[in-house]
Design a protein around this motif. Structure first.
Motif, PDB file in Angstrom:
ATOM      1  N   LYS A   1     -12.741 -46.401   5.875  1.00 19.13           N
ATOM      2  CA  LYS A   1     -12.333 -47.225   4.741  1.00 19.13           C
ATOM      3  C   LYS A   1     -12.406 -48.692   5.147  1.00 19.13           C
ATOM      4  O   LYS A   1     -12.329 -49.037   6.321  1.00 19.13           O
ATOM      5  CB  LYS A   1     -10.894 -46.900   4.330  1.00 19.13           C
ATOM      6  CG  LYS A   1     -10.731 -45.496   3.799  1.00 19.13           C
ATOM      7  CD  LYS A   1     -11.032 -45.476   2.340  1.00 19.13           C
ATOM      8  CE  LYS A   1     -10.738 -44.085   1.805  1.00 19.13           C
ATOM      9  NZ  LYS A   1     -11.190 -43.926   0.474  1.00 19.13           N
ATOM     10  N   ALA A   2     -12.503 -49.551   4.145  1.00 24.89           N
ATOM     11  CA  ALA A   2     -12.519 -50.985   4.401  1.00 24.89           C
ATOM     12  C   ALA A   2     -11.174 -51.397   4.994  1.00 24.89           C
ATOM     13  O   ALA A   2     -10.153 -50.763   4.771  1.00 24.89           O
ATOM     14  CB  ALA A   2     -12.773 -51.739   3.104  1.00 24.89           C
TER      15      ALA A   2
ATOM     16  N   LYS B   1     -18.314 -45.381  -8.551  1.00 30.58           N
ATOM     17  CA  LYS B   1     -19.086 -46.420  -7.872  1.00 30.58           C
ATOM     18  C   LYS B   1     -18.817 -47.742  -8.575  1.00 30.58           C
ATOM     19  O   LYS B   1     -18.788 -47.811  -9.805  1.00 30.58           O
ATOM     20  CB  LYS B   1     -20.570 -46.065  -7.951  1.00 30.58           C
ATOM     21  CG  LYS B   1     -21.493 -47.075  -7.345  1.00 30.58           C
ATOM     22  CD  LYS B   1     -22.940 -46.604  -7.484  1.00 30.58           C
ATOM     23  CE  LYS B   1     -23.913 -47.701  -7.161  1.00 30.58           C
ATOM     24  NZ  LYS B   1     -25.296 -47.286  -7.413  1.00 30.58           N
ATOM     25  N   VAL B   2     -18.617 -48.801  -7.801  1.00 29.91           N
ATOM     26  CA  VAL B   2     -18.388 -50.129  -8.366  1.00 29.91           C
ATOM     27  C   VAL B   2     -19.737 -50.657  -8.862  1.00 29.91           C
ATOM     28  O   VAL B   2     -20.668 -50.814  -8.080  1.00 29.91           O
ATOM     29  CB  VAL B   2     -17.792 -51.090  -7.314  1.00 29.91           C
ATOM     30  CG1 VAL B   2     -17.630 -52.483  -7.902  1.00 29.91           C
ATOM     31  CG2 VAL B   2     -16.465 -50.561  -6.793  1.00 29.91           C
TER      32      VAL B   2
ATOM     33  N   ASP C   1     -11.131 -56.450  -3.162  1.00 33.34           N
ATOM     34  CA  ASP C   1     -11.196 -55.637  -1.952  1.00 33.34           C
ATOM     35  C   ASP C   1     -12.370 -54.662  -1.911  1.00 33.34           C
ATOM     36  O   ASP C   1     -12.410 -53.796  -1.033  1.00 33.34           O
ATOM     37  CB  ASP C   1      -9.876 -54.871  -1.780  1.00 33.34           C
ATOM     38  CG  ASP C   1      -8.688 -55.819  -1.698  1.00 33.34           C
ATOM     39  OD1 ASP C   1      -8.846 -56.932  -1.166  1.00 33.34           O
ATOM     40  OD2 ASP C   1      -7.608 -55.458  -2.184  1.00 33.34           O
ATOM     41  N   VAL C   2     -13.301 -54.787  -2.856  1.00 33.61           N
ATOM     42  CA  VAL C   2     -14.482 -53.917  -2.894  1.00 33.61           C
ATOM     43  C   VAL C   2     -15.712 -54.772  -3.172  1.00 33.61           C
ATOM     44  O   VAL C   2     -15.595 -55.922  -3.583  1.00 33.61           O
ATOM     45  CB  VAL C   2     -14.363 -52.816  -3.970  1.00 33.61           C
ATOM     46  CG1 VAL C   2     -13.259 -51.830  -3.639  1.00 33.61           C
ATOM     47  CG2 VAL C   2     -14.154 -53.413  -5.342  1.00 33.61           C
TER      48      VAL C   2
ATOM     49  N   ALA D   1     -20.141 -50.112  -3.908  1.00 37.58           N
ATOM     50  CA  ALA D   1     -19.234 -49.324  -3.065  1.00 37.58           C
ATOM     51  C   ALA D   1     -18.729 -48.098  -3.816  1.00 37.58           C
ATOM     52  O   ALA D   1     -18.520 -48.135  -5.027  1.00 37.58           O
ATOM     53  CB  ALA D   1     -18.048 -50.177  -2.631  1.00 37.58           C
ATOM     54  N   SER D   2     -18.537 -47.023  -3.092  1.00 37.10           N
ATOM     55  CA  SER D   2     -17.926 -45.819  -3.653  1.00 37.10           C
ATOM     56  C   SER D   2     -16.427 -45.900  -3.436  1.00 37.10           C
ATOM     57  O   SER D   2     -15.973 -46.285  -2.365  1.00 37.10           O
ATOM     58  CB  SER D   2     -18.467 -44.569  -2.971  1.00 37.10           C
ATOM     59  OG  SER D   2     -19.823 -44.400  -3.295  1.00 37.10           O
ATOM     60  N   VAL D   3     -15.660 -45.531  -4.469  1.00 39.19           N
ATOM     61  CA  VAL D   3     -14.205 -45.578  -4.376  1.00 39.19           C
ATOM     62  C   VAL D   3     -13.622 -44.252  -4.823  1.00 39.19           C
ATOM     63  O   VAL D   3     -14.248 -43.497  -5.555  1.00 39.19           O
ATOM     64  CB  VAL D   3     -13.611 -46.730  -5.225  1.00 39.19           C
ATOM     65  CG1 VAL D   3     -14.063 -48.073  -4.710  1.00 39.19           C
ATOM     66  CG2 VAL D   3     -13.956 -46.569  -6.688  1.00 39.19           C
TER      67      VAL D   3
ATOM     68  N   ASP E   1      -7.665 -45.903  -4.892  1.00 38.17           N
ATOM     69  CA  ASP E   1      -8.064 -46.970  -3.966  1.00 38.17           C
ATOM     70  C   ASP E   1      -7.752 -48.333  -4.586  1.00 38.17           C
ATOM     71  O   ASP E   1      -7.928 -48.540  -5.789  1.00 38.17           O
ATOM     72  CB  ASP E   1      -9.559 -46.910  -3.643  1.00 38.17           C
ATOM     73  CG  ASP E   1      -9.916 -45.800  -2.686  1.00 38.17           C
ATOM     74  OD1 ASP E   1      -9.004 -45.088  -2.210  1.00 38.17           O
ATOM     75  OD2 ASP E   1     -11.126 -45.628  -2.412  1.00 38.17           O
TER      76      ASP E   1
ATOM     77  N   LEU F   1      -8.632 -51.879  -5.558  1.00 37.96           N
ATOM     78  CA  LEU F   1      -9.869 -52.607  -5.831  1.00 37.96           C
ATOM     79  C   LEU F   1      -9.657 -54.115  -5.730  1.00 37.96           C
ATOM     80  O   LEU F   1     -10.557 -54.851  -5.327  1.00 37.96           O
ATOM     81  CB  LEU F   1     -10.380 -52.255  -7.230  1.00 37.96           C
ATOM     82  CG  LEU F   1     -10.553 -50.772  -7.543  1.00 37.96           C
ATOM     83  CD1 LEU F   1     -10.998 -50.575  -8.978  1.00 37.96           C
ATOM     84  CD2 LEU F   1     -11.537 -50.139  -6.579  1.00 37.96           C
TER      85      LEU F   1
END
Length: 119
Positions: free
Chosen positions: A40-41, A60-61, A102-103, A107-109, A113, A115
């Protein structure tokens, strides 16, 4: 006999195939441990806001609609997610200022999560 690893919907299966002339038939399929997910980030920086803007669905973002320092009203789009071929807006839960995003786009979330954060 030949062994193959096949991944279906994130689950890896070890498959052994017996060669019988020109046609191959599967002999056994047993689930293997799924590959480890990407890390994870990192947690948001110390300047992150107190109010979290979280994903309501996995996806997905596809677009970041707000930027750090931008004033937003409750209901304004912050991030747009794509899930099951639909675009789903993630909105600001209250009036405030975006403290962190934060994304990144693409990116896949997962559900829940963080964001973005707000003050």
């Amino acid at each position: 006999m030949k062994s193959y690893t096949i991944t279906v919907n994130g689950t890896a299966y070890e498959v052994t195939v017996e060669e019988t002339g020109s046609v191959s038939a599967p002999v056994a399929a047993a689930p293997k441990a799924a590959p480890k997910a990407a890390p994870k980030a990192a947690a948001p920086a110390a300047g992150a806001g107190a109010v979290k803007v979280s994903a309501s669905v996995p996806g997905k973002v596809v677009k970041i609609a707000a930027s750090v320092g931008q004033a937003v009203k409750a209901g304004d789009n912050v991030v747009i997610l794509e899930s099951m071929k639909m675009e789903i807006p993630v909105v600001a839960p209250q009036d405030g200022t975006i403290a962190s995003i934060d994304v990144a786009e693409g990116a896949s979330v997962e559900n829940g999560d963080t964001l973005a954060t707000m003050n």
